[in-house]
Design a protein around this motif. Structure first.
Motif, PDB file in Angstrom:
ATOM      1  N   GLU A   1      -3.767   7.187  -1.345  1.00  0.00           N
ATOM      2  CA  GLU A   1      -3.181   5.913  -0.915  1.00  0.00           C
ATOM      3  C   GLU A   1      -4.299   4.912  -0.619  1.00  0.00           C
ATOM      4  O   GLU A   1      -5.322   5.263  -0.041  1.00  0.00           O
ATOM      5  CB  GLU A   1      -2.330   6.131   0.344  1.00  0.00           C
ATOM      6  CG  GLU A   1      -1.710   4.853   0.901  1.00  0.00           C
ATOM      7  CD  GLU A   1      -0.922   5.101   2.172  1.00  0.00           C
ATOM      8  OE1 GLU A   1      -1.217   4.436   3.192  1.00  0.00           O
ATOM      9  OE2 GLU A   1      -0.013   5.967   2.160  1.00  0.00           O
TER      10      GLU A   1
ATOM     11  N   ARG B   1       0.826  -1.219   0.000  1.00  0.00           N
ATOM     12  CA  ARG B   1       0.000   0.000   0.000  1.00  0.00           C
ATOM     13  C   ARG B   1       0.856   1.263   0.000  1.00  0.00           C
ATOM     14  O   ARG B   1       0.444   2.286  -0.537  1.00  0.00           O
ATOM     15  CB  ARG B   1      -0.915   0.015   1.228  1.00  0.00           C
ATOM     16  CG  ARG B   1      -2.042  -0.989   1.203  1.00  0.00           C
ATOM     17  CD  ARG B   1      -3.087  -0.723   2.272  1.00  0.00           C
ATOM     18  NE  ARG B   1      -2.562  -0.712   3.619  1.00  0.00           N
ATOM     19  CZ  ARG B   1      -2.375   0.396   4.342  1.00  0.00           C
ATOM     20  NH1 ARG B   1      -2.672   1.588   3.840  1.00  0.00           N
ATOM     21  NH2 ARG B   1      -1.896   0.322   5.576  1.00  0.00           N
ATOM     22  N   THR B   2       2.035   1.194   0.608  1.00  0.00           N
ATOM     23  CA  THR B   2       2.864   2.392   0.769  1.00  0.00           C
ATOM     24  C   THR B   2       4.023   2.480  -0.222  1.00  0.00           C
ATOM     25  O   THR B   2       4.887   3.348  -0.086  1.00  0.00           O
ATOM     26  CB  THR B   2       3.417   2.469   2.206  1.00  0.00           C
ATOM     27  OG1 THR B   2       4.167   1.273   2.496  1.00  0.00           O
ATOM     28  CG2 THR B   2       2.287   2.601   3.212  1.00  0.00           C
TER      29      THR B   2
ATOM     30  N   ARG C   1       2.192   7.454  -4.504  1.00  0.00           N
ATOM     31  CA  ARG C   1       2.107   6.025  -4.235  1.00  0.00           C
ATOM     32  C   ARG C   1       1.999   5.295  -5.572  1.00  0.00           C
ATOM     33  O   ARG C   1       1.373   5.784  -6.510  1.00  0.00           O
ATOM     34  CB  ARG C   1       0.887   5.691  -3.372  1.00  0.00           C
ATOM     35  CG  ARG C   1       1.003   6.154  -1.930  1.00  0.00           C
ATOM     36  CD  ARG C   1       1.990   5.312  -1.144  1.00  0.00           C
ATOM     37  NE  ARG C   1       2.082   5.703   0.243  1.00  0.00           N
ATOM     38  CZ  ARG C   1       2.995   6.534   0.744  1.00  0.00           C
ATOM     39  NH1 ARG C   1       3.905   7.075  -0.057  1.00  0.00           N
ATOM     40  NH2 ARG C   1       3.016   6.815   2.037  1.00  0.00           N
TER      41      ARG C   1
END
Length: 303
Positions: free
Chosen positions: A215, A153-154, A206
């Motif tokens: 995000e 996700r990051t 992202r």
């Protein structure tokens, strides 16, 4: 020393160590419950008045409330870490949780995804639009790289290299994982649609983004994986991002191309014992195949 003050100091210590926001929320919540119990049930507000008997009583209360063993073990670990910090900082002479027994959990062996199930989940998404291509790329990366949900996700755009991915893992630990040609092909098509979709729009830095350019949330990623399972008709007790990490580990070990030490580094495990848990899910057939390939007498015959 007042326990409330110590917990506050400890939390800042953990934040300085690089613990994630989610981890800090869990730590604060658990320690808040411990302090409430000590204050309301035992009349204790200061560290010097806490005994092992008080902490054992807290564990018994958790058990009698019907809390699952896995949750109690997680709680025990959190509380033990706090009292260990108190000892290291010389606020106390010992870790009071050291003599508090932790209930043993029955080892639950998860049924890993099969290659066919993962293939179907990747291909249940198309390149019809940005969201479809993003979902396909995420499922493919989860399966091919074994990343944690938080890690995928990051990911920043700059983390994706030509043949590798720079990963910022738990506690700020960094590692590099490989991008296979098969995954690269999917990522190239995804990047093309992403660029077109977000043209002239202000977006978050992202690699994988929500439809609005933000995000991805933990819930959003989890729902995405469950959608893949539903579309591909994967009938498993658990369909989650972590199960792809499980799949990656089992496939890597079963292939014989990676030893458990190398796999541990790729997964970003701090302790090899965590990686070894995946060995339990190898089928007897896979184990026999590995035994056959490593037979000393067969090796001698090839010389």
């Amino acid at each position: 020393m007042h326990l409330t003050d110590l917990v506050e100091e400890y939390c800042y210590h953990c934040m300085a160590k690089g613990f994630t926001k989610k981890t800090m929320i869990n730590k604060r919540q658990e320690l808040k419950q411990v302090l409430k119990f000590l204050r309301e049930k035992r009349g204790i507000e200061k560290l010097e008045n806490v005994t092992t008997h008080d902490l054992k009583a807290y564990i018994r209360q958790k058990q009698s409330s019907g809390l699952q063993v896995s949750s109690i073990r997680s709680m025990h670990k959190t509380v033990a870490a706090f009292f260990n910090w108190c000892m290291l900082e010389e606020y106390s002479n010992e870790n009071l949780m050291k003599k508090v027994e932790c209930p043993k959990a029955k080892e639950k062996i998860l049924t890993a995804f099969t290659e066919d199930e993962v293939y179907r989940m990747i291909n249940c998404f198309s390149y019809e639009n940005y969201i479809e291509s993003r979902n396909k790329a995420i499922i493919a990366m989860l399966a091919d790289c074994g990343l944690r949900a938080m890690e995928i996700r990051t990911l920043k755009n700059s983390d994706i290299k030509e043949t590798s991915i720079h990963v910022s893992g738990k506690g700020g630990k960094e590692r590099v994982v490989y991008i296979s040609p098969a995954l690269k092909k999917i990522l190239i098509k995804y990047e093309r649609l992403k660029t077109k979709y977000f043209k002239d729009k202000i977006i978050h830095d992202r690699y994988f983004l929500s439809y609005a350019g933000r995000e991805l949330s933990h819930v959003g990623l989890d729902n995405l994986v469950k959608l893949a399972g539903k579309r591909a008709r994967v009938n498993k007790e658990r369909v989650s991002p972590h199960m792809f990490r499980h799949f990656f580990a089992v496939q890597s070990l079963a292939s014989g191309n990676l030893d458990v030490y190398s796999l541990s580094r790729l997964l970003g495990h701090a302790d090899i014992s965590v990686t070894q848990r995946y060995l339990h899910t190898l089928s007897i057939g896979k184990i026999l195949e590995k035994a056959k390939a490593s037979s000393p007498l067969m090796t001698m015959g090839r010389k």
